[in-house]
Motif scaffolding. Structure first.
Motif, PDB file in Angstrom:
ATOM      1  N   LYS A  68      24.489  49.778  52.021  1.00 12.65           N
ATOM      2  CA  LYS A  68      25.000  48.822  52.581  1.00 12.65           C
ATOM      3  C   LYS A  68      23.138  48.190  53.818  1.00 12.65           C
ATOM      4  CE  LYS A  68      29.169  49.784  55.133  1.00 12.65           C
ATOM      5  NZ  LYS A  68      29.686  50.290  56.523  1.00 12.65           N
ATOM      6  N   HIS A  69      22.767  49.216  53.741  1.00 18.74           N
ATOM      7  CA  HIS A  69      21.582  49.200  54.274  1.00 18.74           C
ATOM      8  C   HIS A  69      20.161  48.773  53.183  1.00 18.74           C
ATOM      9  CE1 HIS A  69      23.241  48.639  58.330  1.00 18.74           C
ATOM     10  NE2 HIS A  69      24.558  49.741  57.851  1.00 18.74           N
ATOM     11  N   ASP A 126      16.956  48.325  53.966  1.00 19.07           N
ATOM     12  CA  ASP A 126      16.458  49.277  54.341  1.00 19.07           C
ATOM     13  C   ASP A 126      15.697  50.520  54.650  1.00 19.07           C
ATOM     14  OD1 ASP A 126      17.597  48.176  56.431  1.00 19.07           O
ATOM     15  OD2 ASP A 126      15.837  47.427  57.885  1.00 19.07           O
ATOM     16  N   LEU A 127      16.571  51.307  54.334  1.00 20.76           N
ATOM     17  CA  LEU A 127      17.488  52.503  54.896  1.00 20.76           C
ATOM     18  C   LEU A 127      16.560  53.548  54.735  1.00 20.76           C
ATOM     19  CD1 LEU A 127      19.220  53.296  57.554  1.00 20.76           C
ATOM     20  CD2 LEU A 127      20.921  53.798  55.813  1.00 20.76           C
ATOM     21  N   GLU A 139      25.719  53.890  62.235  1.00 23.39           N
ATOM     22  CA  GLU A 139      26.101  52.708  62.060  1.00 23.39           C
ATOM     23  C   GLU A 139      25.114  51.931  63.460  1.00 23.39           C
ATOM     24  OE1 GLU A 139      26.545  50.006  59.736  1.00 23.39           O
ATOM     25  OE2 GLU A 139      27.426  50.755  58.257  1.00 23.39           O
ATOM     26  N   ILE A 152      21.955  52.466  64.232  1.00 25.41           N
ATOM     27  CA  ILE A 152      21.105  51.523  63.065  1.00 25.41           C
ATOM     28  C   ILE A 152      21.348  50.009  64.159  1.00 25.41           C
ATOM     29  CG2 ILE A 152      20.704  50.128  61.335  1.00 25.41           C
ATOM     30  CD1 ILE A 152      22.140  52.778  59.679  1.00 25.41           C
ATOM     31  N   ARG A 212      17.985  48.380  65.623  1.00 23.30           N
ATOM     32  CA  ARG A 212      17.493  47.041  64.778  1.00 23.30           C
ATOM     33  C   ARG A 212      17.274  46.006  66.279  1.00 23.30           C
ATOM     34  NH1 ARG A 212      17.663  46.379  59.514  1.00 23.30           N
ATOM     35  NH2 ARG A 212      19.798  47.921  58.462  1.00 23.30           N
TER      36      ARG A 212
END
Lengths: 181, 491
Positions: B254-255, B257-258, B361, B364, B368
């Motif tokens: 999903k992410h 940049d994780l 989530e 996160i 952000r």
């Protein structure tokens, strides 16, 4: 000048410490342990002989009895020659070194000498000995390669094992000499 | 009351314990104890129990009590050692059987333990960890010798399988006549009270603590273009590593940049490596392997979010360390974890992959939108929540209370054992208690107490320990100060 004092060892038996001041830089400490008591010899002898007699009673072999006598004699001799120490002497001569000698009941003597240059310090330390924890006096030896490290530890009065109050007395006199050199 | 006590304690320590007058004037019992901490687990072994014992001992020394630690020999480290501030540690030569725990026969450790208790003039014996056989032995012997006993339980335990049934029985026997028990959280208290069938009134809760100066935030270490999730735990089943293996692919998908930073070692490392291979996540999941205690902080400060997936936990030190480093904490809602941190510093989820993903989530998203508090402000809040000084103060109260109680004499102890532990186990252990008592009588005849030299106190009211170069207080004792120098113990 000489003085005698009685102390006890770690198991509660009486021992005596005599300090002799030869000069301000030379002192001698002698720890004396009482001689082998005749009672103890009798008890051990009787035990061995009774055991031998029991074995003889069942085996009916006379060699058992004679070997028992032999064992007692040899055991006694070995004991007084290698185990039983009568005196332990610490002779500390400032600027020269420390001489440790122990004289056995048979008259045998062993002597070691540690020169002053090797001695780093004398301290009282703690150790676990058999089922108990005891204090003991020891000489720390310098490591020739590293000036601040301890290369080896030489325990003093290993067979008499005096208690702390006796050790402190010896320790203080030794430190007096060490501080003067 | 707590505030007043603390003020008095500060007062007292500022006068360096030369006189106890200020504290006594305030009407506060200022009794000094001679405490012996016993556990199989101590440095050089690393872990939570080890650091708990060390930090607690240091703070108790600071408060003027005398503390010695007894543990078993680790390799060549045996004999008597001195640590910082004159904390004396006895490494007794007892045989290690399993997992750094000593074998127990109930008897063979009595001579050495008795020697330590007698020569150090111990008044309180404090055993740690229910896994430590040596701790239980020490409690058993201390009760035989008529000393006050305190026990700290550091872990949760099940009830269902054979091994926990047996351990729980042993714990019942061991704790039924112990003066006081300490648990690290209310969940752990509940667990211990049920396992050992104890009266809840003699069980106190004193949490663990972290040293806030060890875990300080450093946001400059973070990568600002990515979001890093840090996991620091042993990679074992209990720590929920299988859940972690489920979370990683979902979130990484999903992410983009994780990234994950995982410190620790254990049998479940395979699970994580498998996940990494399968989803080609080599650049985003870094496995750091076993970490030394001093490196943990450097790993923690690199992350934004701290994730804990434990399945069982009495008191989770790891989340406290994470929060202290200023990270957002996400954890499973198990054991004592809900008690540890206030609601706003932690996000708790059920121990399932889906719930944990949802929890992560939200954090996160918050990260952000930069709506999270700054690391420094989190650190400032956590800093005063759990301190070792506070732990020591509370432990001191437990000692004061336990010391005022009666230690059961042999006949009452036997009756208690038989009434409390069932007819079979109770009778067996009552018999062992009698044998232990007879063995003690034999030892007292064989090596009487008065023949044993009292150890020279390094800590406590008459402590002689001084920093190197300091002046020695009593001249007559100077000899022994030198003895306390950390030289090697041979023989």
């Amino acid at each position: 000048m000489m003085e005698d004092e009685t102390f006890t060892d770690i198991s509660g038996k009486a021992i005596s410490l005599s300090c002799q001041d030869h000069s301000s830089l030379c002192k001698e400490f002698v720890v004396s342990v009482p001689k082998v008591s005749i009672g103890k010899v009798m008890v051990y002898t009787c035990c061995v002989w009774l055991l031998a007699y029991v074995v003889f009673f069942f085996t009916e072999n006379t060699a058992v009895l004679s070997s028992a006598i032999f064992i007692t004699l040899v055991g006694m001799m070995l004991h007084i020659h290698f185990v039983k120490v009568d005196h332990e002497t610490l002779l500390f001569i400032g600027s020269l070194g420390i001489q440790l000698s122990s004289s056995y009941a048979s008259g045998r003597e062993t002597t070691t000498f540690i020169e002053m240059g090797k001695i780093k310090d004398i301290v009282i330390n703690e150790a676990i000995y058999m089922h108990q924890i005891i204090y003991y006096l020891c000489v720390l030896l310098k490591d020739p390669s590293e000036p601040n490290a301890v290369a080896r530890v030489v325990p003093l009065f290993q067979s008499s094992k005096p208690r702390l109050n006796c050790l402190v007395k010896v320790y203080k006199s030794c430190q007096e000499i060490l501080s003067k050199c | 009351m707590g505030q007043r006590r603390r003020a008095a304690a500060v007062n007292n320590s500022s006068s360096q314990g030369t006189s106890a007058a200020p504290a006594e004037a305030a009407g506060i019992p200022n009794r000094k104890h001679n405490i012996c901490m016993v556990s199989d687990f101590f440095y050089p072994n690393m872990g939570g129990v080890e650091s708990h014992i060390y930090q607690l001992s240091q703070c108790l020394i600071e408060k003027g009590h005398k503390v010695v630690i007894v543990t078993h020999a680790y390799g060549r480290r045996k004999g008597v050692r001195h640590l910082t501030n004159g904390l004396k540690v006895y490494y007794l030569p007892l045989q290690v059987m399993y997992n750094q725990s000593t074998a127990t026969t109930c008897f063979h450790s009595l001579p050495l333990m008795r020697c330590v208790f007698v020569r150090e003039r111990i008044t309180v014996v404090h055993a740690h960890s229910s896994f430590s056989a040596m701790g239980h032995d020490a409690l058993f012997h201390a009760k035989t010798m008529g000393l006050t006993t305190v026990f700290t339980d550091h872990s949760l335990f099940g009830f269902a399988d054979v091994s926990s049934v047996l351990t729980n029985k042993l714990l019942t026997v061991s704790l039924c006549d112990t003066n006081h028990t300490v648990c690290v959280s209310y969940t752990s208290k509940e667990n211990t009270v049920l396992r050992a069938a104890l009266n809840p009134e003699i069980v106190s809760v004193i949490p663990n603590a972290v040293d806030p100066t060890d875990f300080t935030p450093d946001p400059s270490q973070r990568q600002d273009d990515r979001i890093t999730i840090v996991v620091v735990s042993r990679l074992v089943y209990r720590k929920g590593i299988d859940l972690l293996g489920g979370i990683i692919p979902v979130l990484c998908h999903k992410h983009p940049d994780l990234q994950f930073l995982i410190g620790g070692e254990g049998p479940k490392r395979l699970v994580l490596e498998e996940v990494r291979e399968k989803y080609q996540l080599h650049d985003r999941v870094r496995l750091l392997g076993a970490l030394e205690h001093k490196d943990v902080r450097n790993v923690l400060v690199q992350g934004h979010i701290f994730l804990n997936t434990s399945l069982t936990e009495a008191f989770c030190m790891a989340i406290l360390e994470g929060a202290s480093c200023g990270l957002q904490v996400v954890s499973t809602r198990v054991g004592g974890i809900p008690e540890v941190l206030p609601e706003e510093l932690i996000t708790m989820c059920e121990p399932t992959v889906r719930a944990l993903c949802a929890g992560l989530e939200t954090v996160i998203a918050r990260q952000r939108s930069a709506s999270v508090p700054s690391p420094a402000s989190i650190h400032a809040r956590v800093q005063n929540l759990y301190t070792w000084r506070n732990v020591a103060e509370r432990t001191e109260k437990v000692y004061d209370r336990a010391a005022g109680e009666e230690v059961l004499p042999l006949d009452k102890r036997l009756r208690r054992l038989r009434a409390h532990c069932g007819p079979v186990a109770g009778s067996i252990f009552a018999f062992i208690a009698v044998l232990d008592f007879l063995f003690l009588l034999f030892l007292q005849w064989w090596a009487p107490d008065q023949v044993m030299d009292a150890a020279v106190d390094a800590t406590g009211p008459n402590g002689l320990w001084k920093e190197a170069g300091g002046e020695i207080r009593a001249n007559s004792k100077s000899a022994v100060k030198r003895a306390a120098e950390p030289e090697m113990s041979i023989l």
